[in-house]
Design an enzyme around this catalytic site. Structure first.
Site, PDB file in Angstrom:
ATOM      1  N   VAL A  61      -5.907  12.708  -8.570  1.00 48.08           N
ATOM      2  CA  VAL A  61      -6.137  12.377  -7.368  1.00 48.08           C
ATOM      3  C   VAL A  61      -6.532  13.544  -6.756  1.00 48.08           C
ATOM      4  O   VAL A  61      -5.800  14.420  -6.234  1.00 48.08           O
ATOM      5  CB  VAL A  61      -5.291  11.556  -6.688  1.00 48.08           C
ATOM      6  CG1 VAL A  61      -5.928  11.182  -5.157  1.00 48.08           C
ATOM      7  CG2 VAL A  61      -4.891  10.476  -7.253  1.00 48.08           C
ATOM      8  N   GLU A  62      -7.875  14.184  -6.534  1.00 45.12           N
ATOM      9  CA  GLU A  62      -8.114  15.351  -5.980  1.00 45.12           C
ATOM     10  C   GLU A  62      -8.238  15.107  -4.383  1.00 45.12           C
ATOM     11  O   GLU A  62      -8.352  14.355  -3.831  1.00 45.12           O
ATOM     12  CB  GLU A  62      -9.625  15.705  -6.464  1.00 45.12           C
ATOM     13  CG  GLU A  62      -9.795  16.279  -7.810  1.00 45.12           C
ATOM     14  CD  GLU A  62     -11.018  16.528  -8.301  1.00 45.12           C
ATOM     15  OE1 GLU A  62     -10.984  17.038  -9.200  1.00 45.12           O
ATOM     16  OE2 GLU A  62     -11.925  16.358  -7.855  1.00 45.12           O
ATOM     17  N   GLU A 117      -0.140  13.744 -14.455  1.00 42.75           N
ATOM     18  CA  GLU A 117       1.121  13.941 -14.986  1.00 42.75           C
ATOM     19  C   GLU A 117       2.207  13.485 -13.745  1.00 42.75           C
ATOM     20  O   GLU A 117       2.947  12.892 -13.950  1.00 42.75           O
ATOM     21  CB  GLU A 117       1.629  15.044 -15.703  1.00 42.75           C
ATOM     22  CG  GLU A 117       0.739  15.344 -16.966  1.00 42.75           C
ATOM     23  CD  GLU A 117      -0.477  16.143 -16.782  1.00 42.75           C
ATOM     24  OE1 GLU A 117      -1.007  16.737 -17.381  1.00 42.75           O
ATOM     25  OE2 GLU A 117      -1.199  15.966 -15.413  1.00 42.75           O
ATOM     26  N   TYR A 171      -8.891  21.793  -2.648  1.00 47.51           N
ATOM     27  CA  TYR A 171      -8.346  21.833  -4.024  1.00 47.51           C
ATOM     28  C   TYR A 171      -6.929  21.862  -4.210  1.00 47.51           C
ATOM     29  O   TYR A 171      -6.572  21.038  -5.018  1.00 47.51           O
ATOM     30  CB  TYR A 171      -9.148  22.786  -4.939  1.00 47.51           C
ATOM     31  CG  TYR A 171     -10.416  22.237  -5.258  1.00 47.51           C
ATOM     32  CD1 TYR A 171     -10.760  21.476  -6.728  1.00 47.51           C
ATOM     33  CD2 TYR A 171     -11.644  22.660  -4.483  1.00 47.51           C
ATOM     34  CE1 TYR A 171     -11.638  21.278  -6.978  1.00 47.51           C
ATOM     35  CE2 TYR A 171     -12.902  22.040  -5.046  1.00 47.51           C
ATOM     36  CZ  TYR A 171     -12.786  21.431  -6.169  1.00 47.51           C
ATOM     37  OH  TYR A 171     -14.250  21.161  -6.755  1.00 47.51           O
ATOM     38  N   CYS A 223      -2.038  15.983 -10.059  1.00 44.35           N
ATOM     39  CA  CYS A 223      -2.316  15.851 -11.222  1.00 44.35           C
ATOM     40  C   CYS A 223      -1.813  14.472 -11.792  1.00 44.35           C
ATOM     41  O   CYS A 223      -0.970  14.020 -11.457  1.00 44.35           O
ATOM     42  CB  CYS A 223      -1.794  16.945 -12.321  1.00 44.35           C
ATOM     43  SG  CYS A 223      -2.343  18.588 -11.725  1.00 44.35           S
ATOM     44  N   CYS A 226       2.804  20.985 -13.611  1.00 41.20           N
ATOM     45  CA  CYS A 226       3.094  19.807 -14.236  1.00 41.20           C
ATOM     46  C   CYS A 226       4.226  20.022 -15.217  1.00 41.20           C
ATOM     47  O   CYS A 226       5.153  19.036 -15.344  1.00 41.20           O
ATOM     48  CB  CYS A 226       1.935  18.928 -14.680  1.00 41.20           C
ATOM     49  SG  CYS A 226       0.649  18.435 -13.713  1.00 41.20           S
TER      50      CYS A 226
END
EC number: 3.5.4.5
Length: 140
Positions: free
Chosen positions: A51-52, A63, A56, A61, A97
């Site tokens: 999910v952006e 995971e 940024y 991420c 992650c």
């Protein structure tokens, strides 16, 4: 790279769900879709996707989405994770992650990385994050 600790049917379900999770990714900026699926010790599958955010560093991420969802749903024991991307070879989890996943796994935990054609490689957390710092490293 290690041999798979999963059965063929477990691996099939895990890969299918991780690959399908890519379709739920919110990535309007990078266009880099990532899907993840965790297999719990009880046989449940928990998915996540990246999910952006326009800023940024604020994005999350796949995971971490999957593990966060699993933890808040009450799951504490995990058997494996699959991460799927559209590139070849498949991407490994980023450093953040890897450390996040290490909180809930052991060095022998398998991480399956799928490419855009559905091919995979598998590495353990210990291979991805050698000499890691985990919950057991803190004083009791």
């Amino acid at each position: 790279m290690s041999n798979s600790p999963l059965t063929a049917s477990e691996l099939e379900v895990l890969s299918t769900k991780a690959i399908a999770a890519k379709a739920t990714a919110y990535c309007p900026y990078s266009k880099f879709r990532v899907g993840a699926c965790i297999l719990t010790q009880k046989g449940e599958c928990i998915t996540g996707a990246n999910v952006e955010n326009v800023s940024y560093p604020v994005g999350t991420c796949a995971e971490r989405v999957a593990f966060g969802t699993a933890i808040v749903a009450g799951y504490k024991e995990f058997k494996a994770i699959a991460v799927a991307t559209d590139i070849k070879p498949g991407a490994s989890p980023c450093g953040m992650c890897r450390q996040f996943m290490r909180e809930f796994t052991t060095p022998s935990f398998p991480v399956y990385m799928y490419d855009g054609d559905g091919n995979h490689t598998m590495m353990t957390m210990g291979e991805l994050l050698p000499n890691s710092f985990g919950p057991n490293d803190l004083p009791k």
